[in-house]
Scaffold this motif. Sequence first.
Motif, PDB file in Angstrom:
ATOM      1  N   ASP A  25     -88.129 -31.040  36.198  1.00  0.00           N
ATOM      2  CA  ASP A  25     -87.116 -30.104  35.810  1.00  0.00           C
ATOM      3  C   ASP A  25     -86.138 -29.659  36.664  1.00  0.00           C
ATOM      4  O   ASP A  25     -85.132 -29.217  36.347  1.00  0.00           O
ATOM      5  CB  ASP A  25     -87.859 -28.875  34.954  1.00  0.00           C
ATOM      6  CG  ASP A  25     -88.732 -29.418  34.023  1.00  0.00           C
ATOM      7  OD1 ASP A  25     -88.448 -30.461  33.200  1.00  0.00           O
ATOM      8  OD2 ASP A  25     -89.639 -28.694  33.549  1.00  0.00           O
ATOM      9  N   ASP A  26     -86.646 -29.500  38.010  1.00  0.00           N
ATOM     10  CA  ASP A  26     -85.569 -28.967  39.217  1.00  0.00           C
ATOM     11  C   ASP A  26     -84.678 -29.946  39.555  1.00  0.00           C
ATOM     12  O   ASP A  26     -84.020 -29.596  40.641  1.00  0.00           O
ATOM     13  CB  ASP A  26     -86.452 -28.133  40.138  1.00  0.00           C
ATOM     14  CG  ASP A  26     -87.367 -29.190  40.834  1.00  0.00           C
ATOM     15  OD1 ASP A  26     -87.696 -30.484  40.213  1.00  0.00           O
ATOM     16  OD2 ASP A  26     -87.980 -28.921  41.959  1.00  0.00           O
ATOM     17  N   ILE A  27     -84.869 -31.172  39.300  1.00  0.00           N
ATOM     18  CA  ILE A  27     -83.788 -32.366  39.861  1.00  0.00           C
ATOM     19  C   ILE A  27     -82.818 -32.652  38.774  1.00  0.00           C
ATOM     20  O   ILE A  27     -82.922 -33.600  37.919  1.00  0.00           O
ATOM     21  CB  ILE A  27     -84.727 -33.337  40.246  1.00  0.00           C
ATOM     22  CG1 ILE A  27     -85.841 -33.151  41.186  1.00  0.00           C
ATOM     23  CG2 ILE A  27     -83.729 -34.514  41.031  1.00  0.00           C
ATOM     24  CD1 ILE A  27     -86.533 -34.244  41.824  1.00  0.00           C
ATOM     25  N   ASP A  28     -81.762 -31.945  38.638  1.00  0.00           N
ATOM     26  CA  ASP A  28     -80.716 -32.127  37.941  1.00  0.00           C
ATOM     27  C   ASP A  28     -79.428 -31.783  38.384  1.00  0.00           C
ATOM     28  O   ASP A  28     -78.330 -31.350  37.821  1.00  0.00           O
ATOM     29  CB  ASP A  28     -80.982 -31.454  36.497  1.00  0.00           C
ATOM     30  CG  ASP A  28     -80.079 -32.025  35.441  1.00  0.00           C
ATOM     31  OD1 ASP A  28     -79.668 -33.146  35.326  1.00  0.00           O
ATOM     32  OD2 ASP A  28     -79.734 -31.527  34.515  1.00  0.00           O
ATOM     33  N   ALA A  29     -79.143 -31.744  39.597  1.00  0.00           N
ATOM     34  CA  ALA A  29     -77.950 -31.575  40.321  1.00  0.00           C
ATOM     35  C   ALA A  29     -76.857 -32.732  39.912  1.00  0.00           C
ATOM     36  O   ALA A  29     -77.260 -33.828  39.878  1.00  0.00           O
ATOM     37  CB  ALA A  29     -77.935 -31.421  41.736  1.00  0.00           C
ATOM     38  N   PRO A  30     -75.787 -32.468  39.603  1.00  0.00           N
ATOM     39  CA  PRO A  30     -74.758 -33.565  39.313  1.00  0.00           C
ATOM     40  C   PRO A  30     -74.633 -34.481  40.243  1.00  0.00           C
ATOM     41  O   PRO A  30     -74.835 -34.327  41.532  1.00  0.00           O
ATOM     42  CB  PRO A  30     -73.150 -32.746  38.868  1.00  0.00           C
ATOM     43  CG  PRO A  30     -73.785 -31.222  38.687  1.00  0.00           C
ATOM     44  CD  PRO A  30     -75.086 -31.237  39.660  1.00  0.00           C
ATOM     45  N   LEU A  31     -74.578 -35.640  39.961  1.00  0.00           N
ATOM     46  CA  LEU A  31     -74.302 -36.983  40.703  1.00  0.00           C
ATOM     47  C   LEU A  31     -72.602 -36.807  41.277  1.00  0.00           C
ATOM     48  O   LEU A  31     -72.231 -36.846  40.174  1.00  0.00           O
ATOM     49  CB  LEU A  31     -74.914 -38.088  39.847  1.00  0.00           C
ATOM     50  CG  LEU A  31     -74.490 -39.346  40.727  1.00  0.00           C
ATOM     51  CD1 LEU A  31     -75.090 -39.771  42.020  1.00  0.00           C
ATOM     52  CD2 LEU A  31     -74.574 -40.723  39.541  1.00  0.00           C
TER      53      LEU A  31
END
Length: 220
Positions: free
Chosen positions: A148-154
């Motif tokens: 859940d905590d890995i969703d920084a924009p590419l």
Amino acid sequence: GLLFDGKGNRMTPSHAVKSGKRYRYYISNHLIAGTNKSREIKSGEGLRIAAQEIENHIIAAMALFLADARGVIAEICPENASPDFASAIMRRAKSLGEALKAEGGADRHEAIRTLITRVQVDDNSICVGVSRKFLREKLEIPLDTIPDDIDAPLELKMSAELRRLGKEKRLIVAAHMPKSNPDSALIKVVVRAHNWFEMLKNRKAESISDLARTENVQRT
């Protein structure tokens, strides 16, 4: 509403009609405000960009990334993906990239609107922010396989040059991003490593030595 100039000013889509032909472009919001107030716009204050030009650069950045198997594995693929699943993701990514490049593709505009979180045009680069969540959905990757905590924009970045035309910086001359050179041997090693990790995790191999014997490789 997701396009910004190098000073962080939001840019708004607009158009002009000349000789019966409609021209679309993006313009820094404060330039619109300045025009409405009938004040003189100082040189270099804002940005005006042909819409098709910047949109083509965004498409090019997305397509290049999606064709880069190594980048897709590193940035999008779940860590515990099986080799077959990883290969399927890479095939879908390449197919999506080709679809985005297709002129007049029915889903092209909607896909870009969904996937792109922000585009910033600086004096020497264009930075495209891509939603990992929606990209994973497009590639049919189950979200429950992603922390859940890995969703920084590419972030996809390409070199560019802004040139002054009249009182405004208006023309982008892009130096296209170098084509990626996927390292097929490295990709196979990464996929194989994921598979071995799954074998150890699921007790299909009791130890590294057992795994080496099963896979007919030397333990180093």
